[in-house]
Design an enzyme around this catalytic site. Structure first.
Site, PDB file in Angstrom:
ATOM      1  N   MET A  10       6.141  31.771 -14.458  1.00  0.00           N
ATOM      2  CA  MET A  10       6.966  30.647 -14.929  1.00  0.00           C
ATOM      3  C   MET A  10       7.410  29.795 -13.740  1.00  0.00           C
ATOM      4  SD  MET A  10       9.442  32.209 -17.852  1.00  0.00           S
ATOM      5  CE  MET A  10      10.072  33.560 -16.878  1.00  0.00           C
ATOM      6  N   CYS A  12       9.167  26.542 -14.576  1.00  0.00           N
ATOM      7  CA  CYS A  12      10.145  25.556 -15.025  1.00  0.00           C
ATOM      8  C   CYS A  12      10.659  25.915 -16.423  1.00  0.00           C
ATOM      9  CB  CYS A  12       9.513  24.159 -15.057  1.00  0.00           C
ATOM     10  SG  CYS A  12       8.157  24.067 -16.225  1.00  0.00           S
ATOM     11  N   CYS A  15       8.162  26.335 -19.172  1.00  0.00           N
ATOM     12  CA  CYS A  15       7.500  27.646 -19.219  1.00  0.00           C
ATOM     13  C   CYS A  15       8.326  28.602 -20.061  1.00  0.00           C
ATOM     14  CB  CYS A  15       7.349  28.223 -17.815  1.00  0.00           C
ATOM     15  SG  CYS A  15       6.349  27.227 -16.726  1.00  0.00           S
ATOM     16  N   TYR A  68       0.961  33.395 -19.377  1.00  0.00           N
ATOM     17  CA  TYR A  68       1.857  34.033 -18.404  1.00  0.00           C
ATOM     18  C   TYR A  68       1.615  35.550 -18.392  1.00  0.00           C
ATOM     19  CZ  TYR A  68       4.023  29.502 -19.123  1.00  0.00           C
ATOM     20  OH  TYR A  68       4.225  28.163 -19.233  1.00  0.00           O
ATOM     21  N   CYS A 173      -3.036  15.845  -2.203  1.00  0.00           N
ATOM     22  CA  CYS A 173      -1.608  15.886  -1.848  1.00  0.00           C
ATOM     23  C   CYS A 173      -1.299  17.026  -0.879  1.00  0.00           C
ATOM     24  CB  CYS A 173      -0.764  15.999  -3.111  1.00  0.00           C
ATOM     25  SG  CYS A 173       1.004  15.965  -2.775  1.00  0.00           S
ATOM     26  N   CYS A 619      37.695   1.930   2.323  1.00  0.00           N
ATOM     27  CA  CYS A 619      36.414   2.579   2.600  1.00  0.00           C
ATOM     28  C   CYS A 619      35.825   3.282   1.388  1.00  0.00           C
ATOM     29  CB  CYS A 619      36.515   3.527   3.778  1.00  0.00           C
ATOM     30  SG  CYS A 619      37.675   4.846   3.549  1.00  0.00           S
ATOM     31  N   CYS A 620      36.653   3.891   0.525  1.00  0.00           N
ATOM     32  CA  CYS A 620      36.048   4.590  -0.604  1.00  0.00           C
ATOM     33  C   CYS A 620      36.548   4.048  -1.933  1.00  0.00           C
ATOM     34  CB  CYS A 620      36.304   6.086  -0.496  1.00  0.00           C
ATOM     35  SG  CYS A 620      38.040   6.469  -0.262  1.00  0.00           S
TER      36      CYS A 620
HETATM   37  C1  LIG Z   1      -2.022  10.183   3.622  1.00  0.00           C
HETATM   38  C2  LIG Z   1      -1.517  10.245   2.193  1.00  0.00           C
HETATM   39  C3  LIG Z   1      -0.171  10.456   1.946  1.00  0.00           C
HETATM   40  C4  LIG Z   1       0.296  10.538   0.649  1.00  0.00           C
HETATM   41  N1  LIG Z   1       1.635  10.749   0.436  1.00  0.00           N
HETATM   42  C5  LIG Z   1       2.109  10.846  -0.817  1.00  0.00           C
HETATM   43  C6  LIG Z   1       3.477  11.125  -1.049  1.00  0.00           C
HETATM   44  O1  LIG Z   1       4.276  11.268  -0.116  1.00  0.00           O
HETATM   45  N2  LIG Z   1       3.911  11.204  -2.329  1.00  0.00           N
HETATM   46  C7  LIG Z   1       3.059  11.044  -3.387  1.00  0.00           C
HETATM   47  O2  LIG Z   1       3.478  11.134  -4.535  1.00  0.00           O
HETATM   48  N3  LIG Z   1       1.748  10.776  -3.196  1.00  0.00           N
HETATM   49  C8  LIG Z   1       1.253  10.681  -1.942  1.00  0.00           C
HETATM   50  N4  LIG Z   1      -0.080  10.441  -1.742  1.00  0.00           N
HETATM   51  C9  LIG Z   1      -0.947  10.234  -2.916  1.00  0.00           C
HETATM   52  C10 LIG Z   1      -1.296  11.556  -3.599  1.00  0.00           C
HETATM   53  O3  LIG Z   1      -1.740  12.475  -2.642  1.00  0.00           O
HETATM   54  C11 LIG Z   1      -2.374  11.325  -4.662  1.00  0.00           C
HETATM   55  O4  LIG Z   1      -1.952  10.292  -5.530  1.00  0.00           O
HETATM   56  C12 LIG Z   1      -2.620  12.561  -5.499  1.00  0.00           C
HETATM   57  O5  LIG Z   1      -2.838  13.672  -4.674  1.00  0.00           O
HETATM   58  C13 LIG Z   1      -3.826  12.340  -6.440  1.00  0.00           C
HETATM   59  O6  LIG Z   1      -4.041  13.512  -7.191  1.00  0.00           O
HETATM   60  P1  LIG Z   1      -5.348  13.652  -8.124  1.00  0.00           P
HETATM   61  O7  LIG Z   1      -5.182  14.954  -8.829  1.00  0.00           O
HETATM   62  O8  LIG Z   1      -5.549  12.439  -8.910  1.00  0.00           O
HETATM   63  O9  LIG Z   1      -6.587  13.740  -7.124  1.00  0.00           O
HETATM   64  P2  LIG Z   1      -6.897  14.674  -5.890  1.00  0.00           P
HETATM   65  O10 LIG Z   1      -5.682  15.360  -5.403  1.00  0.00           O
HETATM   66  O11 LIG Z   1      -7.644  13.833  -4.926  1.00  0.00           O
HETATM   67  O12 LIG Z   1      -7.826  15.813  -6.497  1.00  0.00           O
HETATM   68  C14 LIG Z   1      -9.136  15.580  -6.901  1.00  0.00           C
HETATM   69  C15 LIG Z   1      -9.928  16.847  -6.685  1.00  0.00           C
HETATM   70  O13 LIG Z   1     -11.173  16.730  -7.387  1.00  0.00           O
HETATM   71  C16 LIG Z   1     -12.175  17.339  -6.615  1.00  0.00           C
HETATM   72  N5  LIG Z   1     -13.467  16.792  -7.055  1.00  0.00           N
HETATM   73  C17 LIG Z   1     -13.911  15.521  -6.955  1.00  0.00           C
HETATM   74  N6  LIG Z   1     -15.133  15.398  -7.523  1.00  0.00           N
HETATM   75  C18 LIG Z   1     -15.459  16.619  -7.992  1.00  0.00           C
HETATM   76  C19 LIG Z   1     -16.591  17.139  -8.691  1.00  0.00           C
HETATM   77  N7  LIG Z   1     -17.619  16.368  -9.028  1.00  0.00           N
HETATM   78  N8  LIG Z   1     -16.589  18.449  -9.009  1.00  0.00           N
HETATM   79  C20 LIG Z   1     -15.550  19.263  -8.684  1.00  0.00           C
HETATM   80  N9  LIG Z   1     -14.454  18.814  -8.038  1.00  0.00           N
HETATM   81  C21 LIG Z   1     -14.407  17.517  -7.701  1.00  0.00           C
HETATM   82  C22 LIG Z   1     -11.821  16.951  -5.191  1.00  0.00           C
HETATM   83  O14 LIG Z   1     -12.428  17.831  -4.264  1.00  0.00           O
HETATM   84  C23 LIG Z   1     -10.301  17.083  -5.224  1.00  0.00           C
HETATM   85  O15 LIG Z   1      -9.879  18.375  -4.843  1.00  0.00           O
HETATM   86  C24 LIG Z   1      -0.585  10.391  -0.445  1.00  0.00           C
HETATM   87  C25 LIG Z   1      -1.952  10.185  -0.205  1.00  0.00           C
HETATM   88  C26 LIG Z   1      -2.412  10.124   1.099  1.00  0.00           C
HETATM   89  C27 LIG Z   1      -3.880   9.921   1.332  1.00  0.00           C
END
Ligand SMILES: Cc1cc2nc3c(=O)[nH]c(=O)nc-3n(C[C@H](O)[C@H](O)[C@H](O)COP(=O)(O)OP(=O)(O)OC[C@H]3O[C@@H](n4cnc5c(N)ncnc54)[C@H](O)[C@@H]3O)c2cc1C
Length: 621
Positions: A10, A12, A15, A68, A173, A619-620
């Site tokens: 669980m 959250c 769950c 679960y 992420c 101030c507050c």
């Molecule tokens: C540098 C950076 C910093 C960021 N900081 C933040 C933040 O602080 N806060 C925030 O909210 N967001 C942040 N983001 C954005 C966030 O990371 C993304 O929006 C989020 O992770 C997208 O999730 P997703 O599940 O859509 O895709 P992803 O996390 O990209 O997952 C997709 C998965 O699918 C897999 N895949 C692709 N094609 C196939 C296939 N054909 N077969 C099997 N597997 C496959 C890939 O390998 C991958 O593991 C950041 C992004 C970057 C680049």
């Protein structure tokens, strides 16, 4: 009589609700009280019902079917042998041994199936039952925020689920996005704080070991990937992990055939519904010469073995400014080149200007309205040829970091073979319920082109899984409401209010309409601006940079947007998001007690008239 169970998996309140419902459906149970924080459940039995082995079996099976784990917290010998009442209690067989599909209604297609892939830790879990010729109710492609949220949702609905990963478990992420970048933001903040000092505390130049910082960051990423992805998925017995790249082969008769290939191994699976959650990867702009300079992207930049002396950052969006400031604070001479008129396109221009000043004050060179036109190798490393208005120029540095955007991961997925439509820029097109042009295929997360945040991806994954599975309960498998079925209405993903945070220093946070967007939408607006120099917390922190801007409807006071550039502006966005989402007014904010000497108190002070208003206050008060 009550029984106590230790409950695993669980995370959250939802769950605990799923388990409560599952337990209360077991005959003989009057009520279940589940506490997800304690990982415990107390089960009240009907008078006369005792703790038999069959009942125990039924309770554990019910919990497992919900996704679960359950373990009785009683001495084994207090459980009596099977009583004849077992059948009357309706004991279910253990999860996975059922031969009835969880979401029956469709005719399964016959296929040329081979066994699931042979990956030792990630092949189909044995607890997943075959349902005729269909392997899974739901097959999810991608284990990022969207995919894993979809899997948890589907497991909670009792579905047989497979989740496929062709790259690194956890997606962007945890591996190369939020977690590593924010770890480096924190490391850079410590460097900056040491250099800044504080009244009475002498500034100093800290000894910085970049490689050690990267090593620690990677270790944290590994830990979180294990705890929040591998362990969490393993705690749902109804979810099978498949290793390999997925390709959709065909879709007919209400099922989708999917091939999963890992090296020279491949297997075909049949699923009633598929969710495409394949995310995005850094895009490389089509600049002449870009292939010749070994350009960094956000992923490779955060993994560099050694820091360069200088770096050009192409792109002034959230990723560009966050990384630019990180490397600047680590001692790299950084130049940010932004094509748009200001940093952080989409944010309020005044807010972006404050950020620009803050970056420049730290020695970062920022150029806006400047386009890169060509790239070549130079004596220091790279030369970027630029144009600003009608003026041509060049910028030289050791490395080039490209942060100009991301592109959806849709190549080799076979989407065109199953009739899934893509937008002109390659994103998977869905309706508001996240269903694609193929009614058996849904999509969520970055690949759909919505706001690229992990919380948006996760919300999309949950909605896509819920709608995909509920559609199986309709006779025609459609999203249309059909009479006489027990299914829920398809749910739209609500993106009407999405908070944004850029983790620079000062941070930039926003939610709702900017002043310009509100006026363009025809609102008559009031705007209250509060400079952080009037906020008590900013005074004691000796960090008075920034401002908060409240945009409200003039006639009603309804808050339309909140925009902040300030230390901890991101933390203000929780309250701001609630205010915009639930239609609070400026008066609601100003009339609500806010704890004194917090950053979020800025919102109340902005509601009390902004900078002009607070000057007449104690101030507050
Ligand atoms: C540098 C950076 C910093 C960021 N900081 C933040 C933040 O602080 N806060 C925030 O909210 N967001 C942040 N983001 C954005 C966030 O990371 C993304 O929006 C989020 O992770 C997208 O999730 P997703 O599940 O859509 O895709 P992803 O996390 O990209 O997952 C997709 C998965 O699918 C897999 N895949 C692709 N094609 C196939 C296939 N054909 N077969 C099997 N597997 C496959 C890939 O390998 C991958 O593991 C950041 C992004 C970057 C680049």
């Amino acid at each position: 009589m009550t029984l106590e169970y230790a409950l695993g998996g669980m995370t959250c309140l939802d769950c605990s609700k799923h388990i409560t419902m599952a337990l209360e459906r077991v005959p003989g149970v009057v009520a279940a009280h589940v506490d997800y924080r304690a990982g415990r459940g107390r089960i009240e039995l009907q008078p006369g019902v005792g703790p038999t082995a069959t009942l125990e079996h039924a309770l554990i099976a019910a919990v497992e079917r919900a996704g679960y784990r359950a373990e009785p917290v009683v001495a084994r010998d207090s459980v009596t042998a099977d009583a004849p009442a077992a059948a009357a209690l309706g004991a279910a067989p253990p999860a996975g041994l059922s031969d009835t599909p969880s979401f029956a209604s469709e005719t399964p297609a016959s296929t040329d199936r081979r066994p699931t892939d042979g990956h030792p830790t990630e092949s189909a879990a044995p607890s997943v039952a075959r349902t005729g010729d269909v392997d899974f109710d739901l097959l999810i492609v991608g284990t990022g925020g969207a995919g894993v949220a979809a899997a948890i949702q589907a497991a909670g609905m009792g579905a047989k689920v497979a989740i496929v990963e062709g790259g690194t478990l956890g997606g962007t992420c945890v591996n190369v996005g939020c977690i590593p970048s924010k770890t480096l933001v924190e490391a850079a903040a410590h460097i900056h704080a040491a250099r800044q000092g504080f009244p009475g505390i002498a500034p100093c130049e800290p000894a910085v070991d970049w490689r050690e910082v990267v090593r620690q960051k990677d270790a944290l990423v590994d830990d979180l990937r294990e705890a929040k992805y591998a362990d969490v998925l393993a705690s749902y017995p109804g979810v099978a992990r498949l290793r390999g790249r997925a390709r959709l082969l065909g879709s007919a008769d209400g099922v989708v055939r999917v091939r999963v290939s890992d090296g020279d191994q491949s297997a075909e699976h049949v699923a009633r519904r598929v969710i495409v959650a394949t995310g995005s990867t850094p895009a490389v702009p089509p600049l002449p010469g870009i292939d010749m300079v070994d350009a960094l992207d956000s992923t490779t930049a955060m993994a560099m073995e050694a820091l360069p002396a200088s770096m050009i950052v192409l792109g002034g969006g959230p990723v560009g400014v966050e990384l630019g400031q990180i490397f600047g604070r680590f001692g790299v001479k950084v130049v940010i080149v932004q094509r748009g008129a200001h940093l952080l396109p989409g944010e309020d221009a005044q807010i972006a200007e404050v950020l620009r000043e803050a970056l420049e004050a730290e020695g970062i060179e920022v150029h806006t309205g400047m386009a890169a036109v060509r790239v070549e190798r130079g004596p220091e490393g790279v030369i970027v040829h630029v144009r600003q208005g009608s003026v041509d120029g060049e910028i030289r540095a050791e490395r080039l970091l490209v942060a100009t955007g991301r592109r959806p991961t849709t190549a080799d997925l076979g989407l065109e073979d199953v009739g899934v439509a893509l937008s002109p820029t390659g994103y998977v097109q869905t309706d508001a319920t996240l269903r694609t042009a193929n009614p058996n295929v849904y999509a969520a997360g970055d690949v759909t082109g919505g706001p690229a945040y992990v919380y948006v991806a996760a919300a999309g994954g949950r909605v896509a899984a819920e709608n995909a599975l509920n559609s199986l309960r309709r006779p025609d498998g459609s999203n249309a409401t059909s009479t006489g079925t027990p299914s829920a209405e398809p749910r739209a993903l609500d993106l009407s209010v999405v908070p944004n945070v850029t983790f620079t220093a000062p941070q930039v946070g926003s939610v709702g309409l900017t002043e310009a967007a509100a006026r363009a939408a025809g609102h008559r607006v009031d705007v209250s601006v509060l400079e952080m120099q009037h906020v008590p917390r900013a005074l004691v922190a000796y960090d008075r940079r920034g401002l908060v801007k409240l945009v409200s409807e003039a006639s009603t006071g309804r808050i339309l947007g909140v925009h902040a550039v300030a230390p901890n502006a991101g933390e203000m966005m929780g309250e701001a998001t609630l205010a915009v989402r639930f239609g609070l007014t400026v008066r609601d904010l100003s009339g609500t007690l806010h704890p004194y000497l917090t950053w979020v108190e800025s919102l109340k002070l902005a509601a009390q008239g902004g900078s002009a208003g607070v000057q007449k206050l104690s101030c507050c008060a």
